[in-house]
Design an enzyme around this catalytic site. Structure first.
Site, PDB file in Angstrom:
ATOM      1  NE  ARG A 221      -4.191  -1.515  -0.070  1.00  0.00           N
ATOM      2  CZ  ARG A 221      -4.273  -2.507  -0.948  1.00  0.00           C
ATOM      3  NH1 ARG A 221      -3.248  -2.747  -1.762  1.00  0.00           N
ATOM      4  NH2 ARG A 221      -5.355  -3.256  -1.016  1.00  0.00           N
ATOM      5  CG  HIS A 269      -1.990  -0.398  -7.972  1.00  0.00           C
ATOM      6  ND1 HIS A 269      -2.595   0.374  -7.015  1.00  0.00           N
ATOM      7  CD2 HIS A 269      -2.104  -1.684  -7.530  1.00  0.00           C
ATOM      8  CE1 HIS A 269      -3.065  -0.398  -6.047  1.00  0.00           C
ATOM      9  NE2 HIS A 269      -2.770  -1.645  -6.341  1.00  0.00           N
TER      10      HIS A 269
END
Length: 306
Positions: A221, A269
């Site tokens: 994250r 990502h």
């Protein structure tokens, strides 16, 4: 069993066939009276008008099954009283393991030092895996898969988690030994969830505990890292390079200094994705368990946030 597909419309064409194939006994719906549903399949971005979903009317729902591994965008919803389960997708674990293995091997072998400039660098011989220390922060499903694969290749792998829960074949250090875990990390792989305890965990102080020239790989994250502190730490050589797949703001703004920094590699990502073909079987099992009043898989602990 009547199930609401509480996810963005763009996901329907990919997910609906997989879910119905894995669990043909369900009636999968895109709308209807809240009290008519036995369960919800949920993904962030629903409702699509930007409002927050009110779970209160779903009085008969026995399960809210997240399609994503991360549940930080739903777990704080105060109207959510139904059992919430995160997605632990075998395909996601495989993808994450392949991503982390690839970048770890690139760092381990020093591939970027072999410049194609006509200079013979015969002295740049990499160590064996057994001579390289790798630390994995976060020993959940993904962390265990990554750590286990690296250990089987011979790397000296250390795991770290707040609980320090044992993992077969891996030395796992508990929360109060973060410094020890970082000091061993010639390659640091971050796979922690987004919680109050993990936000900003990698800051100026903790980054300084890494060995000089270490490689940091963050595929967990973006909130884990103090981005300003990381830029300063890179200038000091601790770490020497960062491979970043997640960020505090996504998409990463075009003018963000990470894009142009010589010691940063940005990926968009893409480390791992939840794949309907493999994830649907997990959701199907939980839907059946919910209807049989059996223990659910991967149920979220609200206090811990995951």
């Amino acid at each position: 069993m009547r199930v609401l597909f509480a996810a963005p419309t763009r996901l329907w064409d990919e997910w609906a066939p997989a879910l119905q194939a894995a669990c043909p006994e369900i009636e999968l719906c895109r709308d209807g009276a809240p009290e008519s549903f036995d369960a919800l399949i949920y993904a962030p971005g629903y409702p699509e008008d930007g409002s927050t979903l009110d779970f209160s009317p779903f009085v008969n729902a026995r399960l809210v099954q997240s399609l994503w591994a991360g549940v930080e965008r739903i777990v704080t919803n105060e109207t959510l009283t139904q059992p919430l389960c995160r997605m632990v997708d075998p395909g996601l674990a495989i993808g994450m393991t392949e991503y982390c293995l690839g970048w770890a091997m690139r760092a381990h072998l020093g591939m970027d030092s072999q410049l194609q400039d006509g200079v013979w660098r015969n002295e740049l011989v990499p160590p064996l895996a057994s001579e390289r220390g790798i630390t994995v922060l976060g020993m959940g499903e993904l962390g265990r898969s990554v750590a286990g694969t690296l250990a089987r290749l011979g790397f000296r792998v250390t795991g770290w988690s707040q609980s320090g829960r044992p993992v077969e074949g891996i030395e796992v250090l508990p929360g109060d030994r973060l410094g020890d875990a970082l000091s061993r990390a010639e390659i640091l792989i971050c796979l922690l969830p987004d919680t109050a305890e993990t936000r900003g965990l990698m800051n100026a102080r903790t980054l300084s505990l890494l060995p000089e020239g270490a490689t940091l790989i963050n595929a967990g994250r973006g909130t884990l890292i103090d981005e300003g502190a990381l830029i300063e730490a890179l200038e000091a050589g601790r770490p020497g390079h960062a491979v970043l797949d997640v960020f505090q703001i996504e998409p990463l703004p075009a003018d963000h200094p990470f894009w142009s920094h010589a010691r940063v590699t940005v990926t968009s990502h893409i480390a791992a994705d939840t794949r309907p073909t493999t994830a649907a079987t997990v959701a199907a099992e939980n839907l059946r368990r919910a209807m049989r009043d059996e223990p659910l898989l991967h149920r979220v602990d609200r206090a811990r946030g995951y």
